[in-house]
Enzyme design. Structure first.
Site, short mmCIF file in Angstrom:
data_model
loop_
_atom_site.label_atom_id
_atom_site.label_comp_id
_atom_site.label_asym_id
_atom_site.label_seq_id
_atom_site.Cartn_x
_atom_site.Cartn_y
_atom_site.Cartn_z
N GLY A 87 0.79 -1.23 0.00
CA GLY A 87 0.00 0.00 0.00
C GLY A 87 0.81 1.27 0.00
O GLY A 87 0.25 2.36 0.03
N VAL A 104 10.13 18.98 -3.31
CA VAL A 104 8.95 19.83 -3.16
C VAL A 104 9.24 21.31 -3.42
O VAL A 104 8.32 22.09 -3.69
CB VAL A 104 8.30 19.67 -1.76
N SER A 119 5.66 24.16 13.58
CA SER A 119 6.65 24.02 14.65
C SER A 119 6.39 25.02 15.77
O SER A 119 5.91 26.13 15.53
CB SER A 119 8.05 24.25 14.09
N TYR A 163 13.97 29.63 9.94
CA TYR A 163 13.12 28.45 10.14
C TYR A 163 11.80 28.85 10.79
O TYR A 163 10.72 28.46 10.33
CB TYR A 163 13.85 27.42 11.00
N ALA A 164 11.87 29.64 11.86
CA ALA A 164 10.66 30.08 12.55
C ALA A 164 9.77 30.91 11.61
O ALA A 164 8.54 30.76 11.62
CB ALA A 164 11.01 30.88 13.79
N ALA A 165 10.40 31.75 10.81
CA ALA A 165 9.63 32.58 9.88
C ALA A 165 8.91 31.73 8.84
O ALA A 165 7.75 32.00 8.49
CB ALA A 165 10.55 33.58 9.19
N ILE A 178 10.62 16.29 18.99
CA ILE A 178 10.41 14.85 19.02
C ILE A 178 11.69 14.21 18.52
O ILE A 178 12.42 14.80 17.70
CB ILE A 178 9.19 14.44 18.16
#
Length: 236
Positions: A47, A55, A133, A146-148, A179
């Site tokens: 499957g 991307v 995030s 990254y935060a932006a 995580i």
């Protein structure tokens, strides 16, 4: 089998949170398509269909979705998980690293979401779920770009939610906390521990924490839930 009969696409499915989500949907009966930059995806499960897609590249995304259309004819649920992270002070951040985060984290989410919506509109049903995030809210030192990008992803989803609502397509964002993944391993553990210690619920996220919210957003019963961001751990 919560997702029996559903076609689910997960970006960044080769490892980390993406791999956990791909395995979760497979376990719950879905046909799962995994987008990742490399074709050597080792998830050998019935499957599961891996497709090599960057991307952040519009042509690559278009080719990937053409393959999805020819093979499956539709897609029901899309998880925009693919992301890259370079944690570094702004003054010494390599421009190429900053551009890479913009192209994958934000532009990639835009490209995948719009191509998915084109397939979803035929069936007048769809769920687009972005993996955001805690960095978007906590704005930690060293994570400016990254935060932006993660904050922008939530805004992108909110606008797309309005555009896609007449097609019965919802768009929501899950802001996860730290995580145990390969991405987390790139960061100094003492700094991550300090951030986690400051949360209202000071612990690391588990896979089930993530599945719980994703399943809520993906549910048939959540057709009236869109343009929402849910943060784990008490982040707001």
């Amino acid at each position: 089998m919560r997702y029996a009969g559903k076609i689910v696409l997960v970006t960044g499915a080769r490892r980390g949170v993406g791999r956990l989500l791909a395995e979760h949907f497979l376990k719950e009966g879905a046909q799962v398509i995994g987008f990742s930059r490399h074709a050597d995806d080792d998830l050998a499960a019935e499957g599961y269909t891996p497709i090599a897609v960057d991307v952040g590249d519009a042509d690559s995304v278009a080719r990937g979705f053409e393959q999805v259309r020819k093979t499956f004819g539709r897609v029901d649920i899309v998880i925009n998980n693919a992301a890259v992270l370079t944690s570094q002070y702004s003054m010494i951040m390599p421009p190429a690293a900053a551009r890479g985060m913009l192209e994958t984290n934000l532009f990639g989410t835009f490209l995948v979401s719009r191509e998915a919506a084109k397939l979803m509109r035929k069936g007048k049903w769809g769920r687009i779920i972005n993996i955001g995030s805690m960095a978007a809210s906590l704005e930690p030192i060293g994570d400016s770009v990254y935060a932006a990008t993660k904050a922008a992803v939530a805004t992108l989803a909110n606008v797309m939610a309005k555009e896609f609502a007449p097609l019965n397509i919802t768009c929501n964002t899950l802001g996860i906390t730290a995580i145990e993944t390969d991405m987390l391993g790139q960061l100094p553990r003492d700094k991550v521990d300090a951030v986690i210690a400051g949360l209202p619920m000071p612990r690391y996220a588990t896979a089930d924490d993530i599945f719980n919210v994703v399943d809520f957003f993906a549910s048939e019963r959540s057709s009236y839930v869109t343009a929402q961001t849910v943060f784990l751990g008490g982040v707001n």
